[in-house]
Write a protein that holds these residues in place. Structure first.
Motif, PDB file in Angstrom:
ATOM      1  N   THR A   1       0.830  -1.205   0.000  1.00  0.00           N
ATOM      2  CA  THR A   1       0.000   0.000   0.000  1.00  0.00           C
ATOM      3  C   THR A   1       0.866   1.257   0.000  1.00  0.00           C
ATOM      4  OG1 THR A   1      -1.777  -1.159   1.156  1.00  0.00           O
ATOM      5  CG2 THR A   1      -1.797   1.241   1.241  1.00  0.00           C
ATOM      6  N   LEU A   2       1.914   1.274   0.821  1.00  0.00           N
ATOM      7  CA  LEU A   2       2.783   2.448   0.882  1.00  0.00           C
ATOM      8  C   LEU A   2       3.569   2.620  -0.416  1.00  0.00           C
ATOM      9  CD1 LEU A   2       3.893   4.829   2.426  1.00  0.00           C
ATOM     10  CD2 LEU A   2       5.554   3.308   3.510  1.00  0.00           C
ATOM     11  N   LEU A   3       4.084   1.526  -0.960  1.00  0.00           N
ATOM     12  CA  LEU A   3       4.841   1.645  -2.201  1.00  0.00           C
ATOM     13  C   LEU A   3       3.935   2.051  -3.355  1.00  0.00           C
ATOM     14  CD1 LEU A   3       7.737   1.407  -3.171  1.00  0.00           C
ATOM     15  CD2 LEU A   3       7.274  -0.942  -3.869  1.00  0.00           C
ATOM     16  N   GLU A   4       2.678   1.624  -3.315  1.00  0.00           N
ATOM     17  CA  GLU A   4       1.721   2.067  -4.329  1.00  0.00           C
ATOM     18  C   GLU A   4       1.523   3.583  -4.237  1.00  0.00           C
ATOM     19  OE1 GLU A   4      -1.445   2.314  -7.203  1.00  0.00           O
ATOM     20  OE2 GLU A   4       0.370   1.115  -6.924  1.00  0.00           O
ATOM     21  N   SER A   5       1.514   4.129  -3.028  1.00  0.00           N
ATOM     22  CA  SER A   5       1.428   5.593  -2.883  1.00  0.00           C
ATOM     23  C   SER A   5       2.631   6.256  -3.537  1.00  0.00           C
ATOM     24  CB  SER A   5       1.364   5.969  -1.397  1.00  0.00           C
ATOM     25  OG  SER A   5       0.201   5.459  -0.786  1.00  0.00           O
TER      26      SER A   5
ATOM     27  N   SER B   1      -2.280   9.484   5.377  1.00  0.00           N
ATOM     28  CA  SER B   1      -1.540   9.751   6.613  1.00  0.00           C
ATOM     29  C   SER B   1      -0.240   8.960   6.658  1.00  0.00           C
ATOM     30  CB  SER B   1      -2.417   9.397   7.809  1.00  0.00           C
ATOM     31  OG  SER B   1      -1.700   9.531   9.011  1.00  0.00           O
ATOM     32  N   ASP B   2      -0.317   7.671   6.295  1.00  0.00           N
ATOM     33  CA  ASP B   2       0.885   6.828   6.308  1.00  0.00           C
ATOM     34  C   ASP B   2       1.906   7.326   5.293  1.00  0.00           C
ATOM     35  OD1 ASP B   2      -0.242   5.272   8.259  1.00  0.00           O
ATOM     36  OD2 ASP B   2      -0.875   3.674   6.897  1.00  0.00           O
ATOM     37  N   ALA B   3       1.413   7.751   4.118  1.00  0.00           N
ATOM     38  CA  ALA B   3       2.320   8.233   3.084  1.00  0.00           C
ATOM     39  C   ALA B   3       3.013   9.524   3.518  1.00  0.00           C
ATOM     40  CB  ALA B   3       1.569   8.437   1.779  1.00  0.00           C
ATOM     41  N   LEU B   4       2.275  10.427   4.116  1.00  0.00           N
ATOM     42  CA  LEU B   4       2.852  11.697   4.566  1.00  0.00           C
ATOM     43  C   LEU B   4       3.915  11.458   5.636  1.00  0.00           C
ATOM     44  CD1 LEU B   4      -0.351  13.928   4.678  1.00  0.00           C
ATOM     45  CD2 LEU B   4       1.611  14.232   3.166  1.00  0.00           C
ATOM     46  N   LYS B   5       3.619  10.568   6.583  1.00  0.00           N
ATOM     47  CA  LYS B   5       4.603  10.251   7.617  1.00  0.00           C
ATOM     48  C   LYS B   5       5.886   9.699   6.997  1.00  0.00           C
ATOM     49  CE  LYS B   5       1.319   9.272  11.351  1.00  0.00           C
ATOM     50  NZ  LYS B   5       0.746   8.182  12.200  1.00  0.00           N
ATOM     51  N   ALA B   6       5.711   8.802   6.022  1.00  0.00           N
ATOM     52  CA  ALA B   6       6.879   8.193   5.388  1.00  0.00           C
ATOM     53  C   ALA B   6       7.678   9.222   4.603  1.00  0.00           C
ATOM     54  CB  ALA B   6       6.432   7.055   4.463  1.00  0.00           C
TER      55      ALA B   6
ATOM     56  N   TRP C   1       9.651  11.176   6.948  1.00  0.00           N
ATOM     57  CA  TRP C   1      10.731  10.352   7.501  1.00  0.00           C
ATOM     58  C   TRP C   1      11.898  10.277   6.517  1.00  0.00           C
ATOM     59  CZ3 TRP C   1      13.560   5.861   6.877  1.00  0.00           C
ATOM     60  CH2 TRP C   1      14.092   5.278   8.039  1.00  0.00           C
ATOM     61  N   PHE C   2      11.565  10.262   5.228  1.00  0.00           N
ATOM     62  CA  PHE C   2      12.602  10.250   4.194  1.00  0.00           C
ATOM     63  C   PHE C   2      13.122  11.654   3.881  1.00  0.00           C
ATOM     64  CE2 PHE C   2      10.511   6.198   2.630  1.00  0.00           C
ATOM     65  CZ  PHE C   2      11.562   5.384   2.993  1.00  0.00           C
ATOM     66  N   SER C   3      12.563  12.698   4.536  1.00  0.00           N
ATOM     67  CA  SER C   3      12.922  14.100   4.273  1.00  0.00           C
ATOM     68  C   SER C   3      12.620  14.510   2.844  1.00  0.00           C
ATOM     69  CB  SER C   3      14.397  14.373   4.592  1.00  0.00           C
ATOM     70  OG  SER C   3      14.608  14.338   5.978  1.00  0.00           O
ATOM     71  N   LEU C   4      11.599  13.910   2.272  1.00  0.00           N
ATOM     72  CA  LEU C   4      11.091  14.353   0.978  1.00  0.00           C
ATOM     73  C   LEU C   4      10.071  15.473   1.171  1.00  0.00           C
ATOM     74  CD1 LEU C   4      10.703  10.870  -0.730  1.00  0.00           C
ATOM     75  CD2 LEU C   4      12.301  12.664  -1.397  1.00  0.00           C
ATOM     76  N   LEU C   5       9.551  15.570   2.387  1.00  0.00           N
ATOM     77  CA  LEU C   5       8.702  16.681   2.790  1.00  0.00           C
ATOM     78  C   LEU C   5       9.342  17.338   4.007  1.00  0.00           C
ATOM     79  CD1 LEU C   5       5.036  15.334   2.565  1.00  0.00           C
ATOM     80  CD2 LEU C   5       6.079  17.121   1.156  1.00  0.00           C
ATOM     81  N   PRO C   6       9.140  18.618   4.184  1.00  0.00           N
ATOM     82  CA  PRO C   6       9.735  19.299   5.346  1.00  0.00           C
ATOM     83  C   PRO C   6       9.295  18.638   6.647  1.00  0.00           C
ATOM     84  CG  PRO C   6       8.834  20.881   3.793  1.00  0.00           C
ATOM     85  CD  PRO C   6       8.379  19.537   3.319  1.00  0.00           C
TER      86      PRO C   6
END
Length: 961
Positions: A756-760, A817-822, A825-830
């Protein structure tokens, strides 16, 4: 020791002087550390003490004993006996004594440490004199140009004796046969208790401890007597048609004698072979046993009765009726009779229907256990097709029979067996140490001479026929001409190279290279060149290995690649799969073999005819998946074919994951191999059959159509993805027509939440393989550019636009929500998280491709940390039915692997790297006859490779229900 010359004549003629006479040194080896259960010793501390205290040699002998915490007698006991405890034997040793053959590197090291040409005797069970291919390098180590080496084989120590026919013969003077039989009987009895329980019968044998648990022979005998008393004192009970326990012992030598004596301790009732059929209705509070003579089941093909002389003269004129006359009435077989290919098998696979399943009279199958003490794989008992270990003593064979075939049984009673062997070998050790000892030692000297295979670096008669094999393996040969290899190969298999060292070119030095290098480097007859564009990484694999070198070159340099291929015998490629055709073409041009771990692509398959014309094999799919999965499947299907059964369903799962404690990260995944390969595989088209329905999944739907729950190991919350095109495996594996299969499926395992996360991430464009229109300056801009392209924008989005479009591309509140957290975590978002990865720079790519950038990021962020382990999982499930026209119930068969990595190597690197190396060595050694482009589907590839993997702890366990 200081001596003075006291001749009065010399005193008058020259000054008195003194000198030190060299001591004779006996070296007692530790056994190969890889044999974790090998606890025996060739001489006990008492024997050492006796040698050192003999007046005739007390001042002439010293003894070195290699320190070993596993040995059945402690270092302290040897030290108290007068021996010197050493970490390794010194170059001064004159006689090297051990049980099994030593590691090859230890032999080379000891030879090199002594004086040039020093005479040294080696005494062991060398397993070389029958031409055993796996020990030919050991034999070669003792031959010229090594000088002074003398090889004496315990197995060949024979003395005059009288045969059963009254004729003079020679018998072995030092052996473990009796203890093999005694321990084998104990293992058979313990296994019988378990086998009967599987059939719903609780027997007192269930509580009989295995021999090694008893510790000593005396205690083991006592446990047998107690068990026998319990049997006799128990009332007769219901046996579900099984009847009393009846044990059959084959053979008439020391092995069967040892087994018989243990059964006597159990207080069995002995019967003759002709009385076995009458025991069906005997009470089950008695145990019966039968010493089964050859004459009771071997008859002439013409119907003539067994005649021993005629049988040994013309064994091809005889056949075995064991399956018909003996096996139906036995609960357990203890096999102690050896076999060679010229003699009829005691039970062949074609005989199995005669006693498996129900009989014509309605009797249930009685045979539940087989202990093959001879360890003749596919020999006299053809269905015994695996070796077992003390750790895993049995496997389930045809008809659910439990089968054990352990080759070091005596070590379960190590101290007793060693004391017996020590008493027998001691006179010959003494003769080896002091050949000029006074007294009548002619008999011992003759025995010792007959046991020599090599004398001062030269093969003796009758062993000279081994010379071509030894020369072929010799790492010291200076010949540049490769002689004909047919004398080395078995069954007409032609080898690759002889004379100089065999040369392997390993292309790539990355994540899975280490274990592969380890396998190649362990072979002293192999020279390995690790070729990489990262020279420091390639050099890291050399360590202190003299037969490994590092080469720096770019695989894109066609001239350099061609030269490297031409200089090798076998090329092993760890490069990305798209590069394999380029390498393969050079291999074809130079008539060199290639082995890879990658799927056979259409581009590779197109080279099939050209490879065959050049007598070259391009062997792919020799990793984990593909690789071990196919090999394990082929091993099961080989048995299915032999038992004339039919596969109606095949479902396979495989995957590499972090152990649960290391999976608390986005994707619940970490990378022990190529991140890009993982991301690419998650977007492949899939094609399979499930519940009689053909399913096709486009690559862009694979993640969204994953299997949310896969129940294989209770402690692991798994999900799965369909793995590419499963349909060709019906033909590859010989499963029959797809129409005849209910299921034909191969899948990839992941922890729940991965898909599911990788699909996001896929929906955000992070897995695309086409170029971005501009080069991002940081990771946040990389995400912005990727998302912008997904919605048709030509430039990067502003911060507020990113969040808005994210919600449009990713559906579902929890998924968002899970995608935003990830992403944070990867610092792709501030983010203000301490997990910032700002220190990880973007790779310097002139052509920025999202999947390449994202793979680079994941390789750093989702790397294994010190102390973390990965695990590789494999699970096959087969459903079998009887062949058309035959009756029988549906049968389930599974094969499973759960292998964890350790501090030195990841599970992925071991299962891929070592599988690849073991398969390549089979090609290198000429054991693979197939040519062209293929995978590991032939027995000559999968059988030996799986055996080698099991020897290093990578074990695929089978269950037949």
């Amino acid at each position: 020791m200081i001596r003075s010359l006291r001749s009065s004549t010399l005193l008058h003629r020259r000054p008195v002087f003194s000198f030190r006479r060299d001591l004779t040194t006996l070296g007692l080896r530790r056994e190969d550390p890889k044999r974790i259960w090998e606890r025996r010793t060739a001489l006990t501390p008492d024997a050492i003490k006796g040698l050192l205290s003999e007046p005739s040699q007390a001042d002439q002998l010293q003894v070195e004993v290699e320190s070993c915490g596993r040995r059945c007698f402690s270092d302290q006991l040897y030290a108290q006996a007068g021996a010197k405890i050493v970490p390794s034997l010194s170059g001064d040793v004159d006689v090297v004594l051990g049980i099994k053959e030593p590691p090859l590197e230890d032999v080379h090291k000891l030879i090199a440490s002594g004086k040039e040409g020093k005479e040294r005797k080696w005494m062991m069970f060398s397993h070389t004199h029958k031409g055993q291919t796996y020990n030919t390098p050991l034999l070669a180590a003792f031959l010229s140009p090594s000088k002074g080496q003398i090889l004496i084989d315990h197995e060949l120590l024979t003395a005059p004796s009288t045969g059963k026919d009254g004729r003079p013969t020679r018998a072995r003077v030092a052996a473990f046969g009796w203890y093999a039989g005694a321990v084998g009987a104990g293992e058979a009895l313990s296994m019988t208790g378990i086998a009967l329980l599987k059939r719903g019968i609780a027997s007192p044998l269930l509580h009989l401890a295995r021999p090694y648990a008893a510790g000593t022979l005396a205690e083991f005998k006592a446990s047998l007597r107690k068990c026998g008393e319990i049997v006799r004192s128990s009332p007769a009970s219901e046996t579900n048609g099984q009847g009393p326990i009846v044990i059959g012992v084959t053979g008439a030598g020391n092995v069967s004698t040892g087994a018989k004596e243990m059964l006597d301790e159990l207080n069995v009732e002995w019967v003759k072979a002709e009385d076995l059929a009458g025991l069906r209705d005997a009470p089950n509070n008695r145990m019966y046993a039968c010493m089964i003579p050859t004459s009771s089941y071997i008859v002439g093909k013409s119907g003539a009765a067994y005649d021993r002389t005629a049988y040994y003269k013309s064994p091809d004129q005889y056949k075995s009726l064991f399956a018909e006359k003996i096996a139906p009435y036995l609960t357990t077989i203890i096999n102690g009779v050896g076999w060679s290919s010229t003699f009829p098998r005691t039970i062949s696979n074609s005989d199995l229907p005669l006693f498996l399943g129900a009989s014509d009279e309605g009797q249930k199958q009685k045979l539940v256990a087989v202990q093959d003490i001879t360890c003749d794989k596919e020999g006299g008992l053809e269905f015994v097709n695996q070796f077992t270990t003390i750790d895993e003593p049995y496997f389930e064979g045809p008809g659910g029979i439990l089968i054990s075939s352990i080759d070091i049984l005596p070590t379960e009673l190590a101290a007793d067996a060693s004391a017996h062997f020590s008493s027998k070998i001691l006179p010959y050790v003494r003769m080896a140490l002091f050949p000029d000892t006074e007294g009548d030692k002619a008999g011992e000297e003759d025995t010792l001479q007959r046991a020599k295979i090599v004398d001062r670096g030269e093969l003796l008669e009758p062993h000279r026929w081994l010379l071509p094999r030894a020369e072929a393996w010799s790492s010291n040969s200076t010949s540049s001409v490769s002689p004909d290899t047919s004398t080395l190969a078995q069954d007409g298999v032609k080898g690759v190279r002889q004379g100089t060292k065999k040369k392997v070119l390993l292309l790539g030095s990355g994540l899975v290279a280490g274990p592969a290098v380890e396998v190649f480097a362990a072979r002293s007859d192999v020279h390995l060149a690790v070729a990489s564009n990262n020279l420091s990484e390639a050099k890291s694999h050399i360590k202190d290995r003299s037969n490994v070198e590092a080469i720096c070159f770019d695989v894109g340099d066609e001239i350099a690649l061609g030269e490297a291929v031409a200089a090798s015998d076998v090329v092993v490629s760890l490069l990305p799969a798209p590069m394999h055709p380029q390498v393969a073409k050079h291999c074809i041009d130079h008539s060199k073999h290639l082995v890879t771990a990658s799927y056979v692509s259409p581009e590779m398959k197109a080279l099939d005819q050209a490879a065959k014309e050049k007598d070259v094999i391009l062997l792919g799919e020799c990793g984990l998946d593909p690789g071990i999965d196919s090999m394990a499947a082929m091993r099961i299907l080989d048995r299915v074919k032999r038992e004339r059964k039919k596969v109606t369903s095949f479902v396979s799962w495989c995957g590499g994951l972090p152990e649960p404690s290391a999976s608390n990260v986005p994707l619940r995944y970490k990378f022990s191999w190529s991140p890009k390969a993982v991301l690419t595989a998650a977007q492949n088209d899939a094609h399979y059959k499930m519940n009689n329905e053909i399913v096709k999944i486009p690559g862009d739907e694979l993640l969204s159509r994953h299997f949310p729950e896969v129940k294989l190991w209770p402690e692991l919350p798994l999900e799965g993805l369909a793995n590419r095109d499963s349909m060709p495996y019906a033909e590859k594996y010989g499963l029959g027509e797809v129409e005849g299969l209910k299921d034909l499926f191969r899948g990839t395992l992941r922890y729940q939440g991965f898909s599911t996360l990788l699909e996001s991430f896929r929906r955000l464009g992070l897995l695309r393989s086409d170029l971005l229109k501009s080069v991002p300056e940081n990771w946040e801009e990389f995400l912005s550019l990727s998302i912008a392209r997904q919605v048709g924008y030509d430039k990067a989005l502003r911060g507020d636009e990113v969040s808005k479009i994210l919600s449009e591309l990713i559906g579902g509140e929890k998924v968002q929500s899970d995608a935003l957290k990830a992403l944070r975590w990867f610092s792709l978002l501030p983010s203000h998280s301490s997990n910032s990865i700002s220190s990880i720079p973007l790779p310097n790519l002139r052509s920025p491709v999202p999947i390449d950038l994202f793979a680079h990021l994941l390789s750093h962020k989702l790397a294994y940390q010190p102390g973390e382990r990965d695990t590789c999982l494999l699970h096959h499930s087969f459903t079998l039915s009887p062949s058309s026209g035959e009756e029988g119930k549906e049968e389930k068969v599974t094969a499973s692997l759960l292998h964890y990595g350790d501090e030195s190597s990841s599970a992925m690197s071991v299962t891929v790297g070592k599988t690849l190396a073991f398969a390549a060595l089979r090609v290198l050694d000429g054991q693979v006859r197939d040519r062209g482009v293929t995978g590991p589907y032939e027995r000559e590839v999968w059988e030996g490779t799986l055996d080698s993997l099991e020897s290093v702890g990578v074990v695929v366990k089978e269950e037949w229900n």
